[in-house]
Every structure is written in structure tokens, then in C-alpha cells.
Scaffold this active site. Sequence first.
Site, PDB file in Angstrom:
ATOM      1  NE  ARG A  76      -4.320  -0.226  -0.353  1.00 30.68           N
ATOM      2  CZ  ARG A  76      -5.247  -0.125  -1.267  1.00 30.68           C
ATOM      3  NH1 ARG A  76      -4.552   0.634  -1.779  1.00 30.68           N
ATOM      4  NH2 ARG A  76      -5.354  -1.674  -1.023  1.00 30.68           N
ATOM      5  NE  ARG A 102      -2.233  -4.352  -8.235  1.00 29.51           N
ATOM      6  CZ  ARG A 102      -3.029  -3.603  -7.493  1.00 29.51           C
ATOM      7  NH1 ARG A 102      -2.907  -2.922  -6.821  1.00 29.51           N
ATOM      8  NH2 ARG A 102      -4.105  -4.179  -7.551  1.00 29.51           N
ATOM      9  CG  HIS A 172      -2.348   3.145  -8.317  1.00 32.25           C
ATOM     10  ND1 HIS A 172      -2.546   3.742  -7.310  1.00 32.25           N
ATOM     11  CD2 HIS A 172      -3.471   2.625  -9.007  1.00 32.25           C
ATOM     12  CE1 HIS A 172      -3.526   2.898  -6.350  1.00 32.25           C
ATOM     13  NE2 HIS A 172      -4.533   2.853  -7.411  1.00 32.25           N
ATOM     14  CG  ASP A 216     -11.511   6.095  -7.765  1.00 39.93           C
ATOM     15  OD1 ASP A 216     -11.639   5.147  -7.169  1.00 39.93           O
ATOM     16  OD2 ASP A 216     -11.065   5.524  -9.059  1.00 39.93           O
ATOM     17  CD  GLU A 275      -4.205   6.192 -10.213  1.00 45.18           C
ATOM     18  OE1 GLU A 275      -4.823   5.494 -10.901  1.00 45.18           O
ATOM     19  OE2 GLU A 275      -4.829   6.128  -8.148  1.00 45.18           O
TER      20      GLU A 275
HETATM   21  O1  TA6 Z   1      -7.158   4.326  -8.678  1.00 45.13           O
HETATM   22  C1  TA6 Z   1      -7.937   3.911  -8.217  1.00 45.13           C
HETATM   23  C2  TA6 Z   1      -9.008   2.555  -7.807  1.00 45.13           C
HETATM   24  O2  TA6 Z   1      -8.621   2.015  -9.123  1.00 45.13           O
HETATM   25  C3  TA6 Z   1      -9.466   2.819  -6.904  1.00 45.13           C
HETATM   26  O3  TA6 Z   1     -10.470   2.701  -7.363  1.00 45.13           O
HETATM   27  C4  TA6 Z   1      -9.258   1.906  -5.902  1.00 45.13           C
HETATM   28  O4  TA6 Z   1      -9.648   1.285  -6.020  1.00 45.13           O
HETATM   29  C5  TA6 Z   1      -7.371   2.100  -5.527  1.00 45.13           C
HETATM   30  O5  TA6 Z   1      -6.919   2.557  -7.289  1.00 45.13           O
HETATM   31  C6  TA6 Z   1      -6.808   1.232  -5.172  1.00 45.13           C
HETATM   32  O6  TA6 Z   1      -6.668   0.196  -5.742  1.00 45.13           O
HETATM   33  P1  TA6 Z   1      -6.738  -1.515  -5.453  1.00 45.13           P
HETATM   34  O7  TA6 Z   1      -6.418  -2.601  -5.343  1.00 45.13           O
HETATM   35  O8  TA6 Z   1      -3.977  -0.861  -4.679  1.00 45.13           O
HETATM   36  O9  TA6 Z   1      -6.286  -1.733  -3.190  1.00 45.13           O
END
Ligand code: TA6
Length: 304
Positions: A76, A102, A172, A216, A275
Site C-alpha cells: 500500500r 504489480r 499508480h 475516484d 496516476e
Molecule cells: O486508481 C484508483 C483505484 O482504481 C480505486 O478504485 C481503488 O481501487 C484503488 O485503485 C486501489 O486499488 P487496490 O487494488 O490497490 O486496492
Amino acid sequence: MHTLDIDSINTRFGIDKHLRFERGSNDFAMIEISNSLATASLTLQGAQLLTWAPTGHRPVVWLSKQAKYQQGKSVRGGVPVCWPWFGPHSSEPKYPGHGYARAACWEVCTTEALANGATSLTLRLIRTDDQGQYWPYSTPLELHIVVGTQLVMELRTRNLGATAVTIGQALHTYFGISDIRNVKVLGLDGARYLDKVDGGKEKLQSGPVTFSGETDRVYLDTDATCVIDDPGLSRRILISKAGSRSTVVWNPWIDKAAALGDMGDTGYLNMLCVESANAADDTVVIAPGDEHVLAVTYGVETLG
Ligand code: TA6
């Protein structure tokens, strides 16, 4: 995670005190970078940059204090590499969200101490048989990174196959901020966006992006440089990109952050994702023998 001999990889790719490989939390293979211009750290899993702090600045890239280090799951924070699709797979709900790169094993191609004091490295996604179920194409993926007063990241996809392939992707990136309630994002004024917290409705951005709840959004048809204006830290973070016409802005706010379970109770206040992507209708078709590069340069400047 493939077995890694830290000593041998340091012998081959380490650069004295500038770039070292170490075993981190939960035996993750970590890359620690320290030069006169900046410090940074990465996990080899996912080629995920976790931290970047130019000399004289607080960390620009955010890492959750409650981050979990689990093999096969991205950490995270930092810069998760979303590839070869962004978000949920378009037709297979059981496929991993944001693609598989990833959370996969990557290997080191090159490391270099540059004449200007920066440190560069190139990592390559290791192709494994299990990936074939998701992605039966021959598309080598490399991430080239330069760590200095700026952070440069270039995600290169080559199509070695005989047919065209279509990819979605994103760097991201989680940025460290003083307080989500007091920052704004400049550069997206007038852009259309899909509001994912309002049923994906298409809307128009008016002025800076400000935050008062879960946000979002996928901004469309924009190659604009974005700026995170953060008076609380007396700084601006600059995000310039190439090879991308969509920008995602995300903060989970209280409830979504609590549901994620790896951001603590207040982590959402101090992070913001901007992102650089090929998302929504901005997917990229790569012809046989061709390649596509998603490139981003991050910078920081002090206000006042
Ligand atoms: O980029 C935004 C997003 O698509 C949100 O909708 C949320 O799901 C975030 O990515 C984080 O995703 P993750 O799978 O890393 O928890």
C-alpha cells in the site's frame, strides 16, 4: 517469490553505498538507493518504488505505516505498476484488479550511477507460465527509473508477437501530503472525467480538484502536467507525463480506507493518488514489432 541470493545480486548490480539489495519485511527483496540528490527504496516484487525523497525535502512518495508485505500482493503506497490492464479486467471479473505485473516477480537488467549524481536502474517483468492464463501474448515489460532531484519512470511494453495487442496501464503513484482537506490538484480544469463514486457518470472539471470525501475519478483526453498544491507542507509536487491521455485522481477517504485495512484510521489524510494512466477509452494498441512507453517525471518545489 523466486529465491534471490542477495550477496550475488549485490556483487553484480550493487553500486557501493548508492544502490544496495537487502532483505526487508517478510523477506522481501528490497533495493535501497541513496545518492547526493535523493533517497529511494523499491521492492523487487512488482518493481514497486516505495519511497522517494529528494535531498532537503520530506518524502514525496507516500508509504502506508500499516503497509503489509505479502508475496503476490502489492504494497500500500509507492508506485504500483498497473499492467496490462487498469482497474477490473474488462471481461473477466476473477482476474486480478489492475493486472498482474504489480504482484509478480521482476528481475534487474541494469543499474548505473550517473554523472549528474542520480542513480538509474532498469527492471524487467519475469514471464511465468501462470501469466499465460491472463495474457497469452509476447509483450516484454521493462521499468526504467532515474532517482535524483526528479524521479523519472518509464514503463516500456514491446510487442514481439505477430498480432496487435491492446493494453491498459498506470503508474499508480501515492503522494505524501499534509492534509487531503487542504490540498488541490491543478492542471485538470476543463477536463472531462468519469466519476467512479457517482456511478461512473461523465462530468466536467471546473477549476482545481479539491477534496471533501471519497474521490475516484478518471480524467479523460488529457496529457496535462498536474500539480499538487500543498500549502501545509509549503510545496508543490509536479507530475508531467508522456504516452498517457488519462489521469486518475483517488483518495479513499474514511470508510474506504478503513475497508482496505492497510492504511490505518488516518492514513487517508496524508495521501493522494495522481496516476498517469492509459485507462478507460485511453487503452493503447501496440502493433507487432512496436512498443509503447508510459513516461512520468515527478518534481517538487518549495512554495514561498
Ligand atoms: O486508481 C484508483 C483505484 O482504481 C480505486 O478504485 C481503488 O481501487 C484503488 O485503485 C486501489 O486499488 P487496490 O487494488 O490497490 O486496492
